[in-house]
Design a protein around this motif. Structure first.
Motif, mmCIF file in Angstrom:
data_model
loop_
_atom_site.group_PDB
_atom_site.id
_atom_site.type_symbol
_atom_site.label_atom_id
_atom_site.label_comp_id
_atom_site.label_asym_id
_atom_site.label_seq_id
_atom_site.Cartn_x
_atom_site.Cartn_y
_atom_site.Cartn_z
ATOM 1 N N ILE A 141 0.767 -1.169 0.137
ATOM 2 C CA ILE A 141 -0.033 -0.105 0.061
ATOM 3 C C ILE A 141 0.995 1.163 0.006
ATOM 4 O O ILE A 141 1.833 1.267 0.808
ATOM 5 C CB ILE A 141 -1.105 -0.133 1.089
ATOM 6 N N LEU A 142 0.656 2.180 -1.047
ATOM 7 C CA LEU A 142 1.463 3.208 -0.955
ATOM 8 C C LEU A 142 0.572 4.503 -0.643
ATOM 9 O O LEU A 142 -0.342 5.138 -1.254
ATOM 10 C CB LEU A 142 1.846 3.288 -2.631
ATOM 11 N N GLY A 143 1.459 5.197 0.368
ATOM 12 C CA GLY A 143 0.870 6.520 0.792
ATOM 13 C C GLY A 143 1.069 7.628 -0.185
ATOM 14 O O GLY A 143 0.405 8.804 -0.531
ATOM 15 N N HIS A 144 2.103 7.605 -1.096
ATOM 16 C CA HIS A 144 2.442 8.273 -2.032
ATOM 17 C C HIS A 144 3.567 7.772 -2.980
ATOM 18 O O HIS A 144 4.058 6.784 -2.393
ATOM 19 C CB HIS A 144 3.086 9.733 -1.622
ATOM 20 N N ILE A 145 3.750 8.263 -4.223
ATOM 21 C CA ILE A 145 4.876 7.740 -5.007
ATOM 22 C C ILE A 145 5.727 8.815 -5.515
ATOM 23 O O ILE A 145 5.261 9.982 -5.736
ATOM 24 C CB ILE A 145 4.358 6.788 -6.146
ATOM 25 N N ASN A 146 7.002 8.525 -5.667
ATOM 26 C CA ASN A 146 8.049 9.160 -6.392
ATOM 27 C C ASN A 146 9.229 8.338 -6.858
ATOM 28 O O ASN A 146 9.125 7.262 -6.429
ATOM 29 C CB ASN A 146 8.595 10.324 -4.958
ATOM 30 N N PRO A 147 10.023 9.052 -7.751
ATOM 31 C CA PRO A 147 11.305 8.481 -8.159
ATOM 32 C C PRO A 147 12.080 7.517 -7.197
ATOM 33 O O PRO A 147 12.511 6.359 -7.454
ATOM 34 C CB PRO A 147 11.867 9.269 -8.976
ATOM 35 N N ASN A 148 12.337 8.138 -5.894
ATOM 36 C CA ASN A 148 13.239 7.455 -5.053
ATOM 37 C C ASN A 148 12.438 6.094 -4.378
ATOM 38 O O ASN A 148 13.032 5.302 -4.345
ATOM 39 C CB ASN A 148 13.130 8.483 -3.755
ATOM 40 N N ARG A 149 11.170 6.345 -4.122
ATOM 41 C CA ARG A 149 10.446 5.022 -3.799
ATOM 42 C C ARG A 149 10.120 4.094 -4.711
ATOM 43 O O ARG A 149 10.106 2.686 -4.249
ATOM 44 C CB ARG A 149 8.831 5.500 -3.102
ATOM 45 N N VAL A 150 10.124 4.502 -5.963
ATOM 46 C CA VAL A 150 9.815 3.459 -7.179
ATOM 47 C C VAL A 150 11.172 2.458 -7.216
ATOM 48 O O VAL A 150 11.017 1.403 -7.355
ATOM 49 C CB VAL A 150 9.759 4.193 -8.439
ATOM 50 N N GLU A 151 12.331 2.857 -6.770
ATOM 51 C CA GLU A 151 13.463 1.858 -6.654
ATOM 52 C C GLU A 151 13.228 0.851 -5.873
ATOM 53 O O GLU A 151 13.521 -0.354 -6.076
ATOM 54 C CB GLU A 151 14.617 2.785 -6.416
ATOM 55 N N ARG A 175 2.100 19.016 -3.494
ATOM 56 C CA ARG A 175 3.339 18.392 -3.443
ATOM 57 C C ARG A 175 3.418 16.973 -3.649
ATOM 58 O O ARG A 175 4.237 16.037 -4.370
ATOM 59 C CB ARG A 175 4.195 18.636 -2.294
ATOM 60 N N TYR A 176 2.017 16.247 -3.000
ATOM 61 C CA TYR A 176 1.853 14.709 -3.116
ATOM 62 C C TYR A 176 0.434 14.448 -3.569
ATOM 63 O O TYR A 176 -0.597 14.117 -2.770
ATOM 64 C CB TYR A 176 2.147 14.216 -1.744
ATOM 65 N N PRO A 177 0.170 14.738 -4.673
ATOM 66 C CA PRO A 177 -1.173 14.429 -5.171
ATOM 67 C C PRO A 177 -1.838 13.124 -5.108
ATOM 68 O O PRO A 177 -2.985 13.129 -5.318
ATOM 69 C CB PRO A 177 -0.942 14.918 -6.805
ATOM 70 N N GLY A 178 -0.958 12.098 -4.926
ATOM 71 C CA GLY A 178 -1.227 10.882 -4.863
ATOM 72 C C GLY A 178 -1.332 10.319 -3.390
ATOM 73 O O GLY A 178 -1.488 9.281 -3.199
ATOM 74 N N GLY A 179 -1.592 11.313 -2.382
ATOM 75 C CA GLY A 179 -1.647 11.090 -0.845
ATOM 76 C C GLY A 179 -2.843 10.226 -0.657
ATOM 77 O O GLY A 179 -4.052 10.363 -0.998
ATOM 78 N N LEU A 180 -2.527 9.292 0.119
ATOM 79 C CA LEU A 180 -3.727 8.211 0.544
ATOM 80 C C LEU A 180 -3.201 7.578 1.993
ATOM 81 O O LEU A 180 -2.241 7.294 2.466
ATOM 82 C CB LEU A 180 -3.464 6.742 -0.613
ATOM 83 N N SER A 181 -4.257 7.847 2.821
ATOM 84 C CA SER A 181 -4.449 7.338 4.052
ATOM 85 C C SER A 181 -5.090 5.732 4.288
ATOM 86 O O SER A 181 -5.812 5.782 3.470
ATOM 87 C CB SER A 181 -4.823 8.323 5.165
#
Length: 570
Positions: free
Chosen positions: A83-93, A155-161
């Motif tokens: 489950i991803l609260g947000h995604i960015n290139p750093n977390r993708v790795e 900043r975090y448009p994919g934010g999910l709680s």
């Protein structure tokens, strides 16, 4: 600086629930929210029922230690959901490694995060489960029936709680965090953490209060007892106090009578980092910011933000020699909406060229707008010095707006109270500080001894001072005390306006104290100090510092004293 090894701390925090705290005892990266340099934790959570879910795997910095700790704790093949609260290139790795090793795992995320993943990690597309509303849920068995709430910000448009009603734990990713690393899994002291949490909020959320207030409204309906953020301690003892603080801090921002529209797009996060530093400088000056992510915002959102603002800033990366289409669209809206009287600014990051920044600059100038500062151009990632420069640019921009507003208001004579307050006098001093490559200074007259044992004093620092961000508890500085009759030179030097990033000590004779801060040759005495506490006092911070060392340089001189006519000015 000594770099300490990174590690992972595991703790069973609730029924069927384990936190994996990836710890960095040093500053993790050059983003302004890490500037207190107190380390950080990247928190991941395992919920184990009949099926197992991993919430928020850390970024690439922790890959090796995290995966080793995870495999020691569970058989990886037990993992059913990420489950991803947000995604960015750093977390993708990190996600890339997990998906390669676990071909059956399902990735749960919001729709904006899913769209980003399809670009960053196309192989993940068939394995995505997209959460589109608060009605979606995920049953792990053994009582763990998870529900979700969308909590997007620019900043975090994919934010999910994620909320687990069984354990009553609310997983909030970026919300309610703090960049601080220690041994405590939980928030054992509300007051000890308050400053870190406030600073974190001011850096990440002060420019997004409309979205923050919306998210708080949705989360308030959940009967949580524990807040599990992505950074810092798990909030077990003060969840409702922290929740209310977010409301109070958000309302304080919306109450400001001036605002700036901050419109940007960011391909790899670098332009967003610059925007965040600019926003920090603006909001600390008492001007609100409406951050707009052009890739997510509607034309009406952009138009409304510009119409309601006293000025605007636009930032863009350069992709293939061009500005992204959303920024070109936003530029068209701004040109047709903004008043020519509104000051503007341009910034951006690039890899090999900066055509997008040139486009924004030329179109705004051709449209008759005045740029308040030279365009900020950052190649690749911003450095610590760059971030400080951007913060100072933001502060200058806000001060210009406030000055223009004051110029339109009629002057009123000082009241009896204001005249009486002005009779309080203080010693004239220069406060100097240095952290790494960043240095700053200010003229101070609100200085007073506060304790005998240990020897200590207080100094009031306006919130919009550049040096303010170098004066947090644990920071070192020097108090240079000026001489009567010889104070005008240093006073004029440090009263003049400095450009962002300008060397405050150019052409001055200085020495260097043991704590690294400059000592002025013109001082009659100096004190090497450590900040012990800060207290918020309206438009100033009251800093209490203890004295570690000091010396009188001229025993025959008297201390310069500052006399005022009114308490409304220095």
């Amino acid at each position: 600086m000594t770099f300490l090894p990174r590690d992972v701390q595991l703790y069973a925090m609730a029924a069927g629930t384990t936190v994996l705290r990836c710890r960095s005892w040093n500053r993790l990266r050059f983003e302004i929210e890490y500037a207190l340099e107190r380390g950080t934790t990247a928190n991941s959570y395992l919920i184990q029922g009949d099926r197992t879910a991993l919430i928020d795997p850390p970024g690439e910095s922790f890959n090796e230690v995290f995966l080793a700790a995870l495999e020691r704790h569970i058989d990886l093949y037990q993992l059913n959901y990420i489950i991803l609260g947000h995604i960015n290139p750093n977390r993708v790795e990190t996600l890339k490694i997990l998906l390669k090793r676990l071909p059956e795992v399902t990735v749960v995320c919001s729709n904006p995060a899913a769209l980003a993943l399809r670009d960053l990690l196309p192989d993940a597309s068939p394995r995505l489960r997209v959460i589109r509303s608060g009605e979606d849920s995920l049953d792990l068995g053994q009582g763990h029936h998870l529900t979700f709430e969308l909590i997007p910000t620019p900043r975090y448009p994919g934010g999910l709680s994620t909320f687990d009603p069984y354990s009553r734990v609310l997983y909030t990713d970026k919300f309610f965090g703090a960049h601080r690393c220690d041994e405590s899994v939980f928030d054992l002291s509300w007051t000890d953490l308050l400053e870190d949490r406030r600073y974190y909020f001011d850096c990440l959320f002060a420019a997004s209060t409309r979205q923050v207030q919306g998210a708080l409204g949705r989360l308030a309906a959940l009967s949580f007892q524990i807040i599990a953020p992505g950074h810092g301690p798990v909030v077990r003892y003060s969840p409702h106090e922290l929740f209310q603080s977010y409301r109070d801090w958000s309302e304080a921002q919306t109450a400001q009578d001036l605002s700036v529209a901050l419109i940007y797009a960011s391909a790899y996060g670098n332009t967003a980092t610059i925007a965040q530093a600019l926003a920090r400088g603006i909001t600390k000056s008492g001007v609100a910011v409406e951050a707009i992510n052009a890739e997510q915002a509607s034309p009406d959102d952009i138009k409304e933000a510009v119409e309601n603002s006293a000025g605007f800033l636009m930032g863009s990366p350069t992709l293939g020699g061009h500005a992204p289409t959303p920024m070109q669209t936003a530029l068209g809206i701004v040109l047709s909406t903004a008043s020519k009287a509104q000051p503007a600014g341009v910034f951006g990051s690039f890899g090999w060229s900066g055509e997008a920044i040139d486009l924004l600059e030329s179109k705004l100038k051709d449209g008759g707008y005045s740029l308040a500062f030279e365009p900020i151009r950052v190649k690749f990632k911003p450095t610590d010095v760059t971030l400080k420069y951007c913060e100072e640019v933001g502060t200058d921009f806000a001060q210009g707006l406030k000055k223009a507003k004051r110029a339109k208001q009629p002057r009123t004579p000082a009241s009896a109270v204001e005249q009486a307050v002005g009779r309080i006098v203080g010693a004239l001093c220069i406060v100097t500080a240095r952290q790494g490559e960043v240095s700053s200074a200010m003229l101070a007259s609100w200085v007073s001894q506060a304790s005998f044992t240990p020897p200590g004093f207080t100094v009031a620092v306006a919130k919009d001072r550049a040096i303010e961000s170098l004066l947090y508890p644990g920071s070192s500085f020097v108090l240079n005390i000026l001489a009567e009759g010889r104070h005008l030179g240093p006073m004029k030097h440090f009263l003049k306006p400095f450009a962002p990033g300008e060397d405050r000590f150019a052409d001055l004779e200085i020495d260097v104290a043991e704590n690294g801060a400059p000592i002025l040759a013109e001082a009659i005495a100096y004190l090497e100090c450590t900040v012990a506490q800060r207290m918020e006092c309206g438009d100033h911070w009251l800093v209490y510092a203890t004295v570690e060392a000091g010396r009188v340089l001229d025993g025959n001189a008297k201390t310069a004293i500052h006399h005022r006519r009114t308490g409304t000015h220095y």
